[in-house]
Design a protein around this motif. Structure first.
Motif, PDB file in Angstrom:
ATOM      1  N   SER A 207       0.633  -1.118  -0.028  1.00 21.40           N
ATOM      2  CA  SER A 207      -0.142  -0.027   0.046  1.00 21.40           C
ATOM      3  C   SER A 207       0.815   1.304  -0.184  1.00 21.40           C
ATOM      4  O   SER A 207       1.733   1.297   0.785  1.00 21.40           O
ATOM      5  CB  SER A 207      -0.949   0.157   1.222  1.00 21.40           C
ATOM      6  N   LEU A 208       0.655   2.216  -1.080  1.00 17.67           N
ATOM      7  CA  LEU A 208       1.536   3.457  -1.149  1.00 17.67           C
ATOM      8  C   LEU A 208       0.145   4.505  -1.066  1.00 17.67           C
ATOM      9  O   LEU A 208      -0.746   4.563  -1.780  1.00 17.67           O
ATOM     10  CB  LEU A 208       2.115   3.630  -2.272  1.00 17.67           C
ATOM     11  N   ARG A 209       0.256   5.371  -0.223  1.00 23.83           N
ATOM     12  CA  ARG A 209      -0.696   6.553   0.282  1.00 23.83           C
ATOM     13  C   ARG A 209       0.014   7.660   0.270  1.00 23.83           C
ATOM     14  O   ARG A 209       0.897   7.979   1.188  1.00 23.83           O
ATOM     15  CB  ARG A 209      -1.535   5.980   1.513  1.00 23.83           C
ATOM     16  N   ALA A 210      -0.486   8.744  -0.294  1.00 23.92           N
ATOM     17  CA  ALA A 210       0.430  10.106  -0.385  1.00 23.92           C
ATOM     18  C   ALA A 210      -0.680  10.976  -0.836  1.00 23.92           C
ATOM     19  O   ALA A 210      -1.614  10.852  -1.438  1.00 23.92           O
ATOM     20  CB  ALA A 210       1.584  10.075  -1.075  1.00 23.92           C
ATOM     21  N   GLU A 211      -0.383  12.367  -0.397  1.00 25.47           N
ATOM     22  CA  GLU A 211      -1.204  13.355  -1.150  1.00 25.47           C
ATOM     23  C   GLU A 211      -1.079  13.683  -2.519  1.00 25.47           C
ATOM     24  O   GLU A 211      -1.747  13.735  -3.477  1.00 25.47           O
ATOM     25  CB  GLU A 211      -0.903  14.773  -0.222  1.00 25.47           C
ATOM     26  N   HIS A 212       0.132  13.466  -2.782  1.00 22.43           N
ATOM     27  CA  HIS A 212       0.795  13.603  -4.259  1.00 22.43           C
ATOM     28  C   HIS A 212       1.735  12.591  -4.554  1.00 22.43           C
ATOM     29  O   HIS A 212       2.824  12.209  -3.667  1.00 22.43           O
ATOM     30  CB  HIS A 212       1.340  14.917  -4.814  1.00 22.43           C
TER      31      HIS A 212
END
Length: 231
Positions: A207-212
């Motif tokens: 899982s990769l979560r980021a704003e950008h």
């Protein structure tokens, strides 16, 4: 040869005020009481002897430092008066030993140093320890070192809890491997990774979560999967 002695009872032996010096061997050896110890020169002692108040030095073989109130054995030599031994001490204080020219301890078998309370080793210069097999066991430990260089061929460590705080840390190794049951990593500002090749293998979910999120490649970008959801 004249020998002067004095018969003293057990009460007089226990009383420092009633104790009087004894002359032995024609004034060559005598007992004396320490009046004062020079603060700037530990070898300078003022003694109360049968011949009066005199100044004496500490003999080279007398390593225990005399204190005020001690009863000592005094030798009258051609070069002056020397304290050779400490006979009694009224106040139970720790014995202090001094070796002005240094000291070496050598044994063909074992040297044992034991204390039921505390052992303190202080050095204003260099401290070296060389051993074929070194073992250290302690319930609690604290090490403070300003500059450390360690060369270790093999290191095996087991830690129940390890807390490490550093302003700057650098690791260099030919091969570096980490194995964890769980890993929790937090970087507050910036995390930069540079590698010739980066391979990540995840058995279950990645899982990769980021704003950008920005993905750039000079040549090809390949996304392969049974189902691909975008949006």
């Amino acid at each position: 040869m004249s020998i002067y002695s004095e018969n003293r009872s057990a009460e007089h032996k226990d009383s420092h005020a009633a104790a009087h010096p004894v002359l032995l061997h024609g004034n060559k050896l005598m007992t004396a009481d320490v009046i004062s110890v020079s603060s700037d020169n530990a070898a300078g002692l003022m003694l109360k002897a049968p011949i009066g108040v005199i100044k004496a030095q500490i003999a080279f073989s007398c390593h225990t430092q005399p204190e005020e109130g001690d009863t000592v054995l005094l030798a009258d030599s051609d070069t002056g008066y020397f304290v050779t031994d400490i006979l009694t001490r009224l106040n139970p204080s720790p014995a202090k030993q001094s070796f002005p020219q240094g000291v070496e301890l050598k044994s063909s078998k074992k040297i044992s140093l034991e204390s039921h309370q505390e052992i303190a080793i202080n050095s204003t210069g260099k401290t070296s320890l060389t051993a074929a097999d070194f073992s250290l066991a302690a319930l609690r430990g604290r090490v403070r070192i300003l500059d450390l260089v360690a060369l270790i061929s093999e290191f095996n460590g087991r830690f129940t809890k390890l807390s490490w705080i550093s302003d700057w840390a650098e690791q260099k190794a030919g091969t570096f491997r980490q194995r964890f049951k769980r890993s929790d990593r937090k970087v507050e500002e910036q995390d930069v990774q540079k590698a010739g090749s980066l391979i990540q293998q995840v058995d279950k979910t990645a899982s990769l979560r980021a704003e950008h999120t920005i993905i750039k490649a000079r040549k090809d970008v390949q996304v392969d999967g049974k189902r691909i959801h975008m949006g």
